[in-house]
Design a protein around this motif. Structure first.
Motif, mmCIF file in Angstrom:
data_model
loop_
_atom_site.group_PDB
_atom_site.id
_atom_site.type_symbol
_atom_site.label_atom_id
_atom_site.label_comp_id
_atom_site.label_asym_id
_atom_site.label_seq_id
_atom_site.Cartn_x
_atom_site.Cartn_y
_atom_site.Cartn_z
ATOM 1 N N GLU A 1 1.055 -1.210 -0.074
ATOM 2 C CA GLU A 1 -0.135 0.081 -0.446
ATOM 3 C C GLU A 1 1.188 1.567 -0.377
ATOM 4 O OE1 GLU A 1 -4.127 0.907 1.957
ATOM 5 O OE2 GLU A 1 -2.072 1.038 3.485
ATOM 6 N N TYR A 2 1.656 1.350 0.690
ATOM 7 C CA TYR A 2 2.645 2.280 0.919
ATOM 8 C C TYR A 2 3.398 2.740 -0.750
ATOM 9 C CZ TYR A 2 6.483 5.185 2.522
ATOM 10 O OH TYR A 2 7.321 6.624 2.718
ATOM 11 N N LYS A 3 4.134 0.966 -0.932
ATOM 12 C CA LYS A 3 4.936 1.863 -2.198
ATOM 13 C C LYS A 3 4.077 2.366 -3.896
ATOM 14 C CE LYS A 3 7.794 -1.151 -3.691
ATOM 15 N NZ LYS A 3 8.710 -2.460 -3.845
ATOM 16 N N GLU A 4 2.185 1.935 -3.014
ATOM 17 C CA GLU A 4 1.261 2.300 -4.751
ATOM 18 C C GLU A 4 1.350 3.878 -4.310
ATOM 19 O OE1 GLU A 4 -2.168 0.335 -3.479
ATOM 20 O OE2 GLU A 4 -1.551 -1.916 -4.527
ATOM 21 N N LEU A 5 1.254 4.162 -3.072
ATOM 22 C CA LEU A 5 0.958 6.159 -2.904
ATOM 23 C C LEU A 5 2.373 6.331 -3.481
ATOM 24 C CD1 LEU A 5 -0.308 8.287 -2.036
ATOM 25 C CD2 LEU A 5 0.498 7.996 0.103
ATOM 26 N N PHE A 6 3.413 5.858 -3.354
ATOM 27 C CA PHE A 6 5.096 6.475 -3.398
ATOM 28 C C PHE A 6 4.824 6.702 -4.940
ATOM 29 C CE2 PHE A 6 9.455 7.176 -3.728
ATOM 30 C CZ PHE A 6 9.773 7.322 -2.529
ATOM 31 N N GLN A 7 4.532 5.449 -5.614
ATOM 32 C CA GLN A 7 4.151 5.357 -6.887
ATOM 33 C C GLN A 7 3.880 6.303 -7.583
ATOM 34 O OE1 GLN A 7 2.804 2.153 -9.230
ATOM 35 N NE2 GLN A 7 5.256 2.201 -10.017
ATOM 36 N N GLN A 8 2.571 7.174 -7.131
ATOM 37 C CA GLN A 8 1.581 8.109 -7.231
ATOM 38 C C GLN A 8 2.484 9.171 -7.363
ATOM 39 O OE1 GLN A 8 -2.370 7.958 -5.086
ATOM 40 N NE2 GLN A 8 -3.155 8.030 -7.355
ATOM 41 N N LEU A 9 2.757 9.463 -6.321
ATOM 42 C CA LEU A 9 3.693 11.085 -5.925
ATOM 43 C C LEU A 9 5.211 10.834 -6.571
ATOM 44 C CD1 LEU A 9 1.969 10.903 -2.286
ATOM 45 C CD2 LEU A 9 1.216 11.910 -4.794
ATOM 46 N N GLN A 10 5.779 9.900 -7.327
ATOM 47 C CA GLN A 10 7.003 9.832 -7.432
ATOM 48 C C GLN A 10 7.521 11.063 -8.480
ATOM 49 O OE1 GLN A 10 8.106 6.519 -7.967
ATOM 50 N NE2 GLN A 10 6.809 5.563 -9.501
ATOM 51 N N PRO A 11 8.618 11.717 -8.578
ATOM 52 C CA PRO A 11 9.714 11.229 -8.277
ATOM 53 C C PRO A 11 9.890 12.086 -6.511
ATOM 54 C CG PRO A 11 10.601 11.897 -9.374
ATOM 55 C CD PRO A 11 9.209 12.433 -9.898
#
Length: 350
Positions: free
Chosen positions: A28-38
């Motif tokens: 779940e954390y990585k999915e949100l990180f992916q949306q906001l990256q970089p």
């Protein structure tokens, strides 16, 4: 479509409303990180700090992001005009294609630095300074330029300043860069719109730091494939949305105040507008009030504790007074009473 629906959806998607609760749910954390990256480290934090999804988790996500970084699941690079940021390893090919700045003229210094990194299989900056007949600042500048070109990779696994430098192609031989970056930019903008819901061309340019012409080409391709549409929204202006988001219904914006620094996704998207809005003011952080930037924390940044000169607001007089405690509480979350005085509140001495 109206502004309220967009803001409400944006706050929910970015987890500012209903933030992540489970510090063990890495997916779940990585999915949100992916949306906001970089995702960049918090502005003015210590060199080597891991990135954080500020206000988007109920737990302190530093340990989680540090763990992912140590396993090389989060990779450090220079994106968005050369800024330090992190992306998921599986997305490194996409973001390096978009943001790499090829070296047009390889100098003798570039060649020697790159050659030593390649032959050593990884070396620290201090070792490079000892081995090469160049000034320390020249080596630092060369590393930065080679990093912007994604010719070298800085392995940042903790907050140690003396990091290892490696040959990018040796580490990721499978990554190939296409000369035509438009398809990659289009993919990135779809992800951006997933998080932003709606954005103007100016906001996409501000966030990405890419040339407007490149962004316009990607937007044209997305409109031709009917993935997005151009739309006029009252109170915001002309911008772009994904076609699948045209039927949003929730427009009850929850009352909220978030203090966000200059590295935040939402601030980056409105950097140019915010600089104009707070022109001539020394801004420490911005205040997102009910989903819109309606205030800023002012003062002179220092490495150690420093006072807040003022909390300036773009609200009606009555609302400024009724929400005073709520706003100060949000500011105090980042500037504790023990270390920081707030000298003024919207121009009035406290």
């Amino acid at each position: 479509m109206n502004k309220e629906k967009i803001i409400c959806e944006r706050l929910q998607r970015q987890k500012l409303i209903f933030p992540l609760e489970n510090s063990h749910d890495i997916r779940e954390y990585k999915e949100l990180f992916q949306q906001l990256q970089p995702v960049a480290p918090v502005f003015n934090s210590r060199p080597g700090e891991a990135p954080k999804l500020v206000h988007r988790t109920v737990f302190n996500d530093t340990l989680l992001s540090e763990g992912l970084r140590k396993k090389h699941q989060l990779v450090k690079g220079r994106f968005q005009g050369g800024r330090v940021g992190y992306v998921l390893e599986e997305d490194l090919g996409l973001y390096s294609t978009i943001f790499r700045k090829p070296v047009q003229k390889i100098t003798a210094l570039h060649e020697e630095v790159l050659s030593m990194i390649q032959s050593s299989g990884g070396i620290s900056k201090e070792q490079l300074k000892e081995e090469l007949p160049f000034k320390a600042k020249e080596i630092t500048a060369a590393l930065k330029r080679l990093q912007e070109a994604f010719l070298v990779y800085e392995s940042q696994i903790d907050t140690d300043w003396n990091t290892g430098w490696f040959d990018f192609k040796t580490e990721w031989p499978e990554i190939e860069w296409a000369e035509d970056t438009v398809p990659a930019v289009a993919e990135m903008l779809l992800r951006f719109l997933d998080a932003a819901v709606f954005a103007t061309l100016d906001q996409m340019t501000s966030w990405s730091q890419l040339k407007r012409k490149t962004i316009q080409s990607a937007l044209t391709a997305l409109m031709e494939s009917e993935a997005i549409i151009k739309i006029e929204v009252d109170g915001i202006g002309e911008g772009f949305m994904q076609k699948k988001d045209l039927h949003l219904t929730n427009e009850e914006i929850p009352q909220s105040v978030f203090m966000l620094d200059s590295s935040d996704f939402l601030v980056r998207a409105e950097t140019d507008e915010l600089k104009e809005k707070f022109k001539g003011k020394e801004v420490l952080q911005y205040l997102l009030i009910d989903g819109e930037f309606k205030g800023a924390v002012l003062g002179h940044w220092r490495i150690g504790p420093h006072d807040i000169e003022d909390i300036t607001l773009y609200l009606g007089e009555e609302e400024i007074e009724t929400r005073k405690e709520e706003i100060i509480f949000a500011v105090r979350a980042g500037y504790p009473l023990e270390t920081t005085r707030i000298l003024h509140f919207n121009g009035e001495q406290l």
